[in-house]
Design a protein around this motif. Structure first.
Motif, PDB file in Angstrom:
ATOM      1  N   TRP A  33     -10.336 -35.810  47.028  1.00 24.94           N
ATOM      2  CA  TRP A  33     -11.064 -36.957  46.483  1.00 24.94           C
ATOM      3  C   TRP A  33     -10.943 -37.033  44.960  1.00 24.94           C
ATOM      4  N   ARG A  34     -10.734 -35.881  44.321  1.00 25.59           N
ATOM      5  CA  ARG A  34     -10.659 -35.858  42.855  1.00 25.59           C
ATOM      6  C   ARG A  34      -9.446 -36.620  42.319  1.00 25.59           C
ATOM      7  N   THR A  35      -8.394 -36.709  43.112  1.00 25.69           N
ATOM      8  CA  THR A  35      -7.153 -37.337  42.654  1.00 25.69           C
ATOM      9  C   THR A  35      -7.087 -38.815  43.002  1.00 25.69           C
ATOM     10  N   ARG A  36      -8.098 -39.319  43.672  1.00 33.01           N
ATOM     11  CA  ARG A  36      -8.072 -40.711  44.118  1.00 33.01           C
ATOM     12  C   ARG A  36      -8.938 -41.589  43.218  1.00 33.01           C
ATOM     13  N   PRO A  37      -8.616 -42.891  43.155  1.00 33.64           N
ATOM     14  CA  PRO A  37      -9.449 -43.787  42.346  1.00 33.64           C
ATOM     15  C   PRO A  37     -10.867 -43.867  42.881  1.00 33.64           C
ATOM     16  N   ALA A  38     -11.801 -44.110  41.986  1.00 31.62           N
ATOM     17  CA  ALA A  38     -13.200 -44.169  42.401  1.00 31.62           C
ATOM     18  C   ALA A  38     -13.462 -45.352  43.319  1.00 31.62           C
ATOM     19  N   THR A  39     -12.785 -46.469  43.090  1.00 32.93           N
ATOM     20  CA  THR A  39     -13.037 -47.695  43.838  1.00 32.93           C
ATOM     21  C   THR A  39     -11.759 -48.201  44.481  1.00 32.93           C
ATOM     22  N   ALA A  40     -11.862 -48.681  45.690  1.00 35.16           N
ATOM     23  CA  ALA A  40     -10.706 -49.296  46.343  1.00 35.16           C
ATOM     24  C   ALA A  40     -10.376 -50.607  45.632  1.00 35.16           C
ATOM     25  N   SER A  41      -9.129 -50.783  45.269  1.00 37.98           N
ATOM     26  CA  SER A  41      -8.713 -51.994  44.548  1.00 37.98           C
ATOM     27  C   SER A  41      -8.629 -53.176  45.501  1.00 37.98           C
ATOM     28  N   ALA A  42      -8.575 -54.388  44.913  1.00 37.18           N
ATOM     29  CA  ALA A  42      -8.422 -55.595  45.720  1.00 37.18           C
ATOM     30  C   ALA A  42      -7.127 -55.542  46.520  1.00 37.18           C
ATOM     31  N   ARG A  43      -6.094 -54.954  45.945  1.00 37.01           N
ATOM     32  CA  ARG A  43      -4.803 -54.847  46.633  1.00 37.01           C
ATOM     33  C   ARG A  43      -4.911 -53.934  47.851  1.00 37.01           C
ATOM     34  N   VAL A  44      -5.599 -52.798  47.708  1.00 34.80           N
ATOM     35  CA  VAL A  44      -5.792 -51.890  48.836  1.00 34.80           C
ATOM     36  C   VAL A  44      -6.603 -52.572  49.932  1.00 34.80           C
ATOM     37  N   LEU A  45      -7.665 -53.266  49.555  1.00 35.21           N
ATOM     38  CA  LEU A  45      -8.527 -53.902  50.542  1.00 35.21           C
ATOM     39  C   LEU A  45      -7.804 -55.035  51.266  1.00 35.21           C
ATOM     40  N   GLU A  46      -7.015 -55.804  50.541  1.00 40.66           N
ATOM     41  CA  GLU A  46      -6.265 -56.890  51.177  1.00 40.66           C
ATOM     42  C   GLU A  46      -5.260 -56.340  52.190  1.00 40.66           C
ATOM     43  N   ARG A  47      -4.558 -55.288  51.786  1.00 35.91           N
ATOM     44  CA  ARG A  47      -3.573 -54.697  52.680  1.00 35.91           C
ATOM     45  C   ARG A  47      -4.251 -54.054  53.894  1.00 35.91           C
ATOM     46  N   THR A  48      -5.403 -53.451  53.682  1.00 36.48           N
ATOM     47  CA  THR A  48      -6.150 -52.838  54.785  1.00 36.48           C
ATOM     48  C   THR A  48      -6.602 -53.896  55.787  1.00 36.48           C
ATOM     49  N   ALA A  49      -7.119 -55.006  55.279  1.00 36.88           N
ATOM     50  CA  ALA A  49      -7.551 -56.091  56.160  1.00 36.88           C
ATOM     51  C   ALA A  49      -6.379 -56.594  57.001  1.00 36.88           C
ATOM     52  N   ASP A  50      -5.209 -56.697  56.381  1.00 38.35           N
ATOM     53  CA  ASP A  50      -4.024 -57.157  57.101  1.00 38.35           C
ATOM     54  C   ASP A  50      -3.615 -56.154  58.185  1.00 38.35           C
ATOM     55  N   ARG A  51      -3.655 -54.867  57.859  1.00 35.43           N
ATOM     56  CA  ARG A  51      -3.286 -53.848  58.846  1.00 35.43           C
ATOM     57  C   ARG A  51      -4.261 -53.836  60.031  1.00 35.43           C
ATOM     58  N   ILE A  52      -5.544 -53.977  59.752  1.00 39.82           N
ATOM     59  CA  ILE A  52      -6.531 -54.020  60.834  1.00 39.82           C
ATOM     60  C   ILE A  52      -6.260 -55.197  61.748  1.00 39.82           C
ATOM     61  N   ALA A  53      -5.996 -56.363  61.152  1.00 40.91           N
ATOM     62  CA  ALA A  53      -5.739 -57.567  61.945  1.00 40.91           C
ATOM     63  C   ALA A  53      -4.480 -57.424  62.786  1.00 40.91           C
ATOM     64  N   ARG A  54      -3.441 -56.843  62.214  1.00 45.26           N
ATOM     65  CA  ARG A  54      -2.198 -56.639  62.963  1.00 45.26           C
ATOM     66  C   ARG A  54      -2.405 -55.689  64.138  1.00 45.26           C
ATOM     67  N   HIS A  55      -3.183 -54.645  63.918  1.00 47.80           N
ATOM     68  CA  HIS A  55      -3.460 -53.681  64.992  1.00 47.80           C
ATOM     69  C   HIS A  55      -4.277 -54.347  66.093  1.00 47.80           C
ATOM     70  N   ALA A  56      -5.257 -55.140  65.704  1.00 44.38           N
ATOM     71  CA  ALA A  56      -6.074 -55.844  66.696  1.00 44.38           C
ATOM     72  C   ALA A  56      -5.227 -56.811  67.510  1.00 44.38           C
ATOM     73  N   ARG A  57      -4.312 -57.484  66.850  1.00 42.90           N
ATOM     74  CA  ARG A  57      -3.447 -58.438  67.551  1.00 42.90           C
ATOM     75  C   ARG A  57      -2.461 -57.711  68.470  1.00 42.90           C
ATOM     76  N   ALA A  58      -1.863 -56.640  67.983  1.00 46.32           N
ATOM     77  CA  ALA A  58      -0.862 -55.917  68.768  1.00 46.32           C
ATOM     78  C   ALA A  58      -1.444 -55.319  70.041  1.00 46.32           C
ATOM     79  N   HIS A  59      -2.732 -54.956  69.991  1.00 44.90           N
ATOM     80  CA  HIS A  59      -3.346 -54.289  71.150  1.00 44.90           C
ATOM     81  C   HIS A  59      -4.374 -55.176  71.852  1.00 44.90           C
ATOM     82  N   ALA A  60      -4.406 -56.460  71.486  1.00 43.03           N
ATOM     83  CA  ALA A  60      -5.305 -57.423  72.129  1.00 43.03           C
ATOM     84  C   ALA A  60      -6.752 -56.922  72.144  1.00 43.03           C
ATOM     85  N   LEU A  61      -7.191 -56.405  71.010  1.00 47.14           N
ATOM     86  CA  LEU A  61      -8.552 -55.876  70.930  1.00 47.14           C
ATOM     87  C   LEU A  61      -9.553 -57.025  70.897  1.00 47.14           C
TER      88      LEU A  61
END
Length: 385
Positions: A33-61
């Motif tokens: 944790w010491r080597t990571r940024p304190a806050t998730a950036s907008a870029r990380v959050l946007e990419r995470t949201a996209d990955r979650i959506a793709r996983h949900a779509r791929a597995h028909a969740l």
């Protein structure tokens, strides 16, 4: 086939405003944790949201669980949590519900922030050691000041003004405390649900006060109090899932049963990891080498560590596979099985506690079915705390 991920634990903020003396994350063997940024950036959050959506779509969740985590996630700002949650909901396919929860220590939870969370349908889970200042003596800030006054205000405020957003309370079992007193103190905070967790530890770094099935005896006493009240006061997830497994019903929990685990962590820098509990074992135990920028979540499903946690009975030690309680116990929490030099193919460090607890619950269930009053287990009769 691997089971798709259905719970996404997103580290909104990688630091905490408290310095709890027993914290396995910041005081344990893993210091990534010491080597990571304190806050998730907008870029990380946007990419995470996209990955979650793709996983949900791929597995028909049809549903995914979004857990906004930290550190203390509210340090990232309630508006940031709301925007990210809205983004995930906008991206997932139609028919997929996103159940969002923030897990907070409640010290920075104001009425204004709670209102933002409520408007965006984000439920609030609160971490406490009990419902009094004495119970929370080890939960202090970085200057050593007690956190209870602020945490109590936050918890009571949510219960009073935003009950529809109140997810419940998470408490780590401390066998040195009075079990029934602790449980009743938490009831005063009016939680709709209660999570009771065993302290993280393993064979190489045993948890505090381990031995003599003290944690199991503590759980038995709370179970009896909860059961005798007709289970009406609050839901206790560990108890409900133990009962379901004893009755042969499916139950999804990290602590009991053989169901494949389906949670994934996204760190503030976008790293894809296994759950934080593994960090109580050794440095880097949760790492996968993957991140949201270069890898999708199906690649994480193929990671050996994830595969091991989805292998069910086959991943357990021979002693566990031969145990008559295995379908309920499931070998216990994965992180609690670790032993240096031998990995995770061991019984849980809480094996005796789990046996005592499961057998006690089974006894109560059977006795009630017969209309009898069962005798207390031997360890309870001895007055084990």
């Amino acid at each position: 086939m691997p089971r798709p991920f259905r719970q996404f634990i997103v580290k909104m903020h990688g630091r905490c405003n408290l310095a709890c003396t027993y914290c396995y994350l910041y005081e344990g063997p893993d210091h990534t944790w010491r080597t990571r940024p304190a806050t998730a950036s907008a870029r990380v959050l946007e990419r995470t949201a996209d990955r979650i959506a793709r996983h949900a779509r791929a597995h028909a969740l049809t549903t995914v669980s979004l857990v906004l985590h930290g550190g203390e996630p509210l340090l990232a700002g309630a508006d940031t949590l709301a925007r990210f949650t809205d983004d995930v909901r906008a991206r997932v396919p139609a028919g997929c519900a996103v159940q969002a929860t923030v897990q907070t220590n409640a010290t920075v939870l104001t009425r204004e922030r709670a209102a933002v969370l409520a408007r965006h349908d984000i439920r609030v889970g609160i971490s406490l050691d009990g419902g009094t200042a004495a119970h929370n003596a080890r939960r202090v800030d970085h200057a050593g000041r007690p956190s209870w006054p602020a945490a109590a205000r936050g918890a009571r405020m949510v219960a009073e003004y935003f009950p529809q957003s109140y997810a419940g309370v998470l408490t780590v079992v401390d066998p040195t405390t009075d079990p029934v007193g602790t449980y009743e103190s938490l009831l005063a905070l009016r939680p709709p649900a209660l999570d009771l967790l065993l302290p993280h530890g393993n064979w190489s770094a045993p948890p505090p006060h381990c031995g003599g099935a003290r944690h199991g005896a503590w759980l038995c006493r709370v179970f009896d109090r909860w059961w005798s009240a007709g289970r009406r006061e609050t839901r206790v997830r560990l108890f409900e899932e133990c009962l379901a497994l004893l009755l042969g019903l499916p139950a999804a929990t990290e602590s009991l049963g053989l169901q494949p685990f389906d949670a994934l962590v996204i760190e503030t820098d976008g790293s894809i990891e296994q759950t934080d509990s593994l960090k109580s074992a050794y440095e880097g135990a949760a790492e996968t080498g993957l991140d949201v920028f270069r890898h999708d979540f199906d690649q994480a499903l193929r990671h050996p560590g994830v595969a091991a946690r989805q292998a069910g009975l086959a991943a357990l030690a021979g002693r566990c596979r031969a145990c008559p309680l295995v379908t309920v116990c499931g070998g216990g929490h994965y992180a609690h099985r670790y032993r240096a030099g031998k990995g995770f193919e061991n019984p849980s460090v809480y094996c005796a506690d789990l046996q005592l607890f499961i057998q006690h619950v089974a006894g109560r269930l059977a006795a009630d079915a017969r209309g009898e009053c069962p005798a207390a287990p031997a360890s309870l009769e001895r007055g084990t705390p």
